[in-house]
Design a protein around this motif. Structure first.
Motif, PDB file in Angstrom:
ATOM      1  N   SER A  29       0.824  -1.207   0.000  1.00 49.03           N
ATOM      2  CA  SER A  29       0.000   0.000   0.000  1.00 49.03           C
ATOM      3  C   SER A  29       0.857   1.256   0.000  1.00 49.03           C
ATOM      4  CB  SER A  29      -0.925  -0.010   1.224  1.00 49.03           C
ATOM      5  OG  SER A  29      -1.640   1.192   1.317  1.00 49.03           O
ATOM      6  N   HIS A  30       1.893   1.277   0.848  1.00 43.34           N
ATOM      7  CA  HIS A  30       2.760   2.449   0.920  1.00 43.34           C
ATOM      8  C   HIS A  30       3.570   2.631  -0.354  1.00 43.34           C
ATOM      9  CE1 HIS A  30       1.493   2.740   4.953  1.00 43.34           C
ATOM     10  NE2 HIS A  30       2.314   1.868   5.494  1.00 43.34           N
ATOM     11  N   ALA A  31       3.954   1.538  -0.986  1.00 34.21           N
ATOM     12  CA  ALA A  31       4.726   1.641  -2.216  1.00 34.21           C
ATOM     13  C   ALA A  31       3.938   2.358  -3.308  1.00 34.21           C
ATOM     14  CB  ALA A  31       5.138   0.240  -2.691  1.00 34.21           C
ATOM     15  N   PHE A  32       2.635   2.046  -3.391  1.00 33.48           N
ATOM     16  CA  PHE A  32       1.812   2.677  -4.421  1.00 33.48           C
ATOM     17  C   PHE A  32       1.354   4.084  -4.032  1.00 33.48           C
ATOM     18  CE2 PHE A  32       1.264  -1.716  -5.960  1.00 33.48           C
ATOM     19  CZ  PHE A  32       1.504  -1.503  -7.310  1.00 33.48           C
ATOM     20  N   SER A  33       1.092   4.302  -2.742  1.00 34.30           N
ATOM     21  CA  SER A  33       0.559   5.606  -2.322  1.00 34.30           C
ATOM     22  C   SER A  33       1.644   6.625  -2.045  1.00 34.30           C
ATOM     23  CB  SER A  33      -0.291   5.446  -1.051  1.00 34.30           C
ATOM     24  OG  SER A  33       0.515   5.104   0.063  1.00 34.30           O
ATOM     25  N   GLY A  34       2.856   6.140  -1.732  1.00 42.76           N
ATOM     26  CA  GLY A  34       3.928   7.058  -1.366  1.00 42.76           C
ATOM     27  C   GLY A  34       3.737   7.688  -0.013  1.00 42.76           C
ATOM     28  N   SER A  35       2.855   7.090   0.828  1.00 44.06           N
ATOM     29  CA  SER A  35       2.526   7.695   2.115  1.00 44.06           C
ATOM     30  C   SER A  35       3.621   7.530   3.154  1.00 44.06           C
ATOM     31  CB  SER A  35       1.217   7.110   2.651  1.00 44.06           C
ATOM     32  OG  SER A  35       1.307   5.711   2.808  1.00 44.06           O
ATOM     33  N   ARG A  36       4.531   6.575   2.927  1.00 44.82           N
ATOM     34  CA  ARG A  36       5.658   6.387   3.846  1.00 44.82           C
ATOM     35  C   ARG A  36       6.912   6.065   3.044  1.00 44.82           C
ATOM     36  NH1 ARG A  36       3.623   2.651   8.951  1.00 44.82           N
ATOM     37  NH2 ARG A  36       1.912   3.984   9.628  1.00 44.82           N
ATOM     38  N   PRO A  37       8.075   6.456   3.552  1.00 48.07           N
ATOM     39  CA  PRO A  37       9.320   6.163   2.808  1.00 48.07           C
ATOM     40  C   PRO A  37       9.609   4.665   2.771  1.00 48.07           C
ATOM     41  CG  PRO A  37       9.803   7.088   4.978  1.00 48.07           C
ATOM     42  CD  PRO A  37       8.320   7.226   4.774  1.00 48.07           C
ATOM     43  N   ILE A  38       9.901   4.173   1.578  1.00 48.21           N
ATOM     44  CA  ILE A  38      10.243   2.761   1.361  1.00 48.21           C
ATOM     45  C   ILE A  38      11.464   2.735   0.448  1.00 48.21           C
ATOM     46  CG2 ILE A  38       9.453   0.580   0.351  1.00 48.21           C
ATOM     47  CD1 ILE A  38       6.643   1.348   1.064  1.00 48.21           C
ATOM     48  N   SER A  39      12.359   1.815   0.713  1.00 55.06           N
ATOM     49  CA  SER A  39      13.579   1.753  -0.104  1.00 55.06           C
ATOM     50  C   SER A  39      13.226   1.492  -1.564  1.00 55.06           C
ATOM     51  CB  SER A  39      14.502   0.646   0.418  1.00 55.06           C
ATOM     52  OG  SER A  39      13.970  -0.628   0.117  1.00 55.06           O
ATOM     53  N   GLN A  40      14.089   1.996  -2.442  1.00 54.86           N
ATOM     54  CA  GLN A  40      13.847   1.828  -3.871  1.00 54.86           C
ATOM     55  C   GLN A  40      13.854   0.350  -4.260  1.00 54.86           C
ATOM     56  OE1 GLN A  40      12.991   4.418  -5.962  1.00 54.86           O
ATOM     57  NE2 GLN A  40      12.417   2.685  -7.274  1.00 54.86           N
ATOM     58  N   ALA A  41      14.706  -0.439  -3.610  1.00 53.61           N
ATOM     59  CA  ALA A  41      14.766  -1.868  -3.924  1.00 53.61           C
ATOM     60  C   ALA A  41      13.446  -2.560  -3.592  1.00 53.61           C
ATOM     61  CB  ALA A  41      15.914  -2.526  -3.150  1.00 53.61           C
ATOM     62  N   THR A  42      12.855  -2.178  -2.458  1.00 52.26           N
ATOM     63  CA  THR A  42      11.563  -2.765  -2.074  1.00 52.26           C
ATOM     64  C   THR A  42      10.467  -2.317  -3.032  1.00 52.26           C
ATOM     65  OG1 THR A  42      12.228  -2.828   0.250  1.00 52.26           O
ATOM     66  CG2 THR A  42       9.867  -2.956  -0.218  1.00 52.26           C
ATOM     67  N   LYS A  43      10.482  -1.022  -3.394  1.00 55.26           N
ATOM     68  CA  LYS A  43       9.493  -0.530  -4.365  1.00 55.26           C
ATOM     69  C   LYS A  43       9.587  -1.305  -5.672  1.00 55.26           C
ATOM     70  CE  LYS A  43       8.966   4.306  -2.980  1.00 55.26           C
ATOM     71  NZ  LYS A  43       9.171   5.710  -3.421  1.00 55.26           N
ATOM     72  N   ASP A  44      10.817  -1.480  -6.160  1.00 55.32           N
ATOM     73  CA  ASP A  44      11.004  -2.192  -7.422  1.00 55.32           C
ATOM     74  C   ASP A  44      10.453  -3.607  -7.325  1.00 55.32           C
ATOM     75  OD1 ASP A  44      12.225   0.045  -8.423  1.00 55.32           O
ATOM     76  OD2 ASP A  44      14.275  -0.695  -8.153  1.00 55.32           O
ATOM     77  N   ARG A  45      10.683  -4.273  -6.193  1.00 56.05           N
ATOM     78  CA  ARG A  45      10.189  -5.633  -6.019  1.00 56.05           C
ATOM     79  C   ARG A  45       8.665  -5.664  -6.020  1.00 56.05           C
ATOM     80  NH1 ARG A  45      12.891  -6.659  -1.795  1.00 56.05           N
ATOM     81  NH2 ARG A  45      11.384  -7.146  -0.143  1.00 56.05           N
ATOM     82  N   VAL A  46       8.050  -4.682  -5.349  1.00 52.18           N
ATOM     83  CA  VAL A  46       6.587  -4.607  -5.301  1.00 52.18           C
ATOM     84  C   VAL A  46       6.020  -4.343  -6.690  1.00 52.18           C
ATOM     85  CG1 VAL A  46       4.635  -3.228  -4.470  1.00 52.18           C
ATOM     86  CG2 VAL A  46       6.453  -3.913  -2.883  1.00 52.18           C
ATOM     87  N   PHE A  47       6.587  -3.360  -7.401  1.00 51.49           N
ATOM     88  CA  PHE A  47       6.061  -3.013  -8.721  1.00 51.49           C
ATOM     89  C   PHE A  47       6.259  -4.153  -9.716  1.00 51.49           C
ATOM     90  CE2 PHE A  47       7.063   1.693  -7.646  1.00 51.49           C
ATOM     91  CZ  PHE A  47       5.896   1.780  -6.908  1.00 51.49           C
ATOM     92  N   ARG A  48       7.367  -4.851  -9.583  1.00 51.80           N
ATOM     93  CA  ARG A  48       7.621  -5.987 -10.477  1.00 51.80           C
ATOM     94  C   ARG A  48       6.591  -7.098 -10.224  1.00 51.80           C
ATOM     95  NH1 ARG A  48      12.571  -6.110  -9.742  1.00 51.80           N
ATOM     96  NH2 ARG A  48      12.710  -7.636  -8.039  1.00 51.80           N
ATOM     97  N   ALA A  49       6.317  -7.369  -8.935  1.00 50.24           N
ATOM     98  CA  ALA A  49       5.315  -8.385  -8.603  1.00 50.24           C
ATOM     99  C   ALA A  49       3.941  -7.975  -9.112  1.00 50.24           C
ATOM    100  CB  ALA A  49       5.275  -8.607  -7.091  1.00 50.24           C
ATOM    101  N   ALA A  50       3.596  -6.673  -8.973  1.00 50.27           N
ATOM    102  CA  ALA A  50       2.296  -6.192  -9.432  1.00 50.27           C
ATOM    103  C   ALA A  50       2.161  -6.347 -10.942  1.00 50.27           C
ATOM    104  CB  ALA A  50       2.121  -4.734  -9.021  1.00 50.27           C
ATOM    105  N   ALA A  51       3.242  -6.019 -11.654  1.00 51.22           N
ATOM    106  CA  ALA A  51       3.205  -6.139 -13.123  1.00 51.22           C
ATOM    107  C   ALA A  51       3.052  -7.593 -13.557  1.00 51.22           C
ATOM    108  CB  ALA A  51       4.474  -5.527 -13.717  1.00 51.22           C
ATOM    109  N   GLU A  52       3.763  -8.480 -12.885  1.00 49.18           N
ATOM    110  CA  GLU A  52       3.685  -9.902 -13.229  1.00 49.18           C
ATOM    111  C   GLU A  52       2.291 -10.473 -12.980  1.00 49.18           C
ATOM    112  OE1 GLU A  52       6.731 -11.606 -10.843  1.00 49.18           O
ATOM    113  OE2 GLU A  52       8.390 -10.904 -12.131  1.00 49.18           O
ATOM    114  N   LEU A  53       1.627  -9.969 -11.952  1.00 43.60           N
ATOM    115  CA  LEU A  53       0.302 -10.489 -11.586  1.00 43.60           C
ATOM    116  C   LEU A  53      -0.840  -9.737 -12.267  1.00 43.60           C
ATOM    117  CD1 LEU A  53       0.925 -10.933  -7.752  1.00 43.60           C
ATOM    118  CD2 LEU A  53       0.709 -12.755  -9.448  1.00 43.60           C
TER     119      LEU A  53
END
Length: 343
Positions: free
Chosen positions: A26-50
């Protein structure tokens, strides 16, 4: 995930594939809290795959969800009187609204569940704040099958774990210990009359503390709905009594400030003759003469955790084993400081 009948990916699917929590997605997509770029990339990659679409409008069209969460504020006297008297609940409502905006979710205030104009507004879920024991509004929402999260527990349903509750026992005990350490030998509790956890748990803690320490319990009912004159009619004889307590814990901060005024009128020194504390913290307690020791209900954190819990529930999270527990903050001020410095 291919094919017209395949199940659509959810935020939970993304979290599992990315090996992170639902809130992190949720935070990765909303930007409501700081998340490392590596974690964001992993989340976005999983979202794209699914094939997961985080856009609220797109999700609403395909899932039938509105993207709106309701908020029911239960205390009858929460917004009565002047705006400054309602500061406690203004903080809560404003904090819930802010957290929803950060997460790009709509919020609707629900004054009456049975109002036809409200029943026609679609809600994906509803947050019920400070419910009563065996709360009718909470029961109605659950009967409708609407996902519900409570800010504070229904004191008659502690088994309901979709809740963020306050640990009153620890803080009220600390307050009573503090009064004793400052020389109080007779502490009275002027408790509110609303049947919610704030009143019930505080009174239960007070009675248990008195029994544990061999102190005579002394309670007076001081309804949150009273006007100043009616409240003064309860407080004045208590302070004028030959058996006057040397400390009073007052449910609401406005009546605690009133207690300080009445004490001054009767020639009592605060804290020398009478120590005063409140179970809420507002401008009344902060600006009283002297400033009044008070229990801050930490509504900003309550709101943040409740919104987080609601979004997790809407995303399909498992029922939590326990409610989220938050500690109120004891603000020690001059009204109870017979020695040392206020913290």
């Amino acid at each position: 995930m291919n094919g017209s009948t395949a199940r659509r990916a959810t935020i939970r699917d993304v979290a599992e594939q990315a090996k992170v929590s639902i809130s992190t997605v949720s935070h990765a997509f909303s930007g409501s809290r700081p998340i490392s770029q590596a974690t964001k990339d992993r989340v976005f990659r999983a979202a794209a795959e699914l094939g997961y679409d985080a856009n609220p409008s797109a999700r609403s069209l395909r899932t039938g969800r509105s993207g709106i969460v309701g908020l029911v504020l239960r205390p009858r006297f929460a917004l009565s009187g002047t705006p400054d008297r309602a500061e406690t609940f203004n903080r809560l409502v404003g904090s819930v609204a802010t957290e929803m905006l950060r997460r790009k979710v709509g919020l609707i205030h629900v004054p009456d569940l049975h109002d036809p104009s409200v029943s026609s507004v679609p809600m994906d879920g509803c947050i019920v704040a400070h419910p009563y024991g065996a709360d009718e509004a909470l029961a109605e929402l659950r009967h409708r099958g609407l996902p519900v999260v409570t800010i504070e527990e229904d004191p008659d349903q502690p088994e309901f774990t979709w809740a963020v509750r306050l640990d009153y026992t620890t803080v009220v005990t600390a307050l009573l210990d503090h009064l004793r350490d400052q020389g109080a030998s007779s502490t009275a509790l002027l408790t509110g009359t609303e049947g919610n956890a704030w009143n019930r748990r505080s009174q239960q803690t007070y009675l248990a503390w008195c029994e544990r320490h061999g102190h005579a319990a002394r309670t007076e009912l001081l309804s949150e709905g009273l006007g100043i004159d009616d409240a003064a009619a309860v407080i004045r004889p208590l302070l004028a009594s030959s058996e006057r307590p040397d400390a009073v814990v007052v449910a609401t901060s406005d009546f605690a400030a009133l207690t300080a005024e009445i004490a001054a009128d009767q020639g009592l020194r605060v804290p020398g003759d009478l120590m005063i504390a409140a179970l809420t913290d507002t401008e009344h307690s902060r600006s009283a003469i002297p400033p009044i020791t008070a229990m801050d209900l930490n509504h900003e954190l309550l709101a943040e955790e409740a919104v987080e819990l609601m979004l997790a529930r809407l995303a399909g999270a498992q029922t939590p084993a326990e409610p989220v527990v938050i500690a109120p903050t004891l603000r020690v001020r001059a009204s109870t400081q017979r020695s040392g410095e206020a913290g």
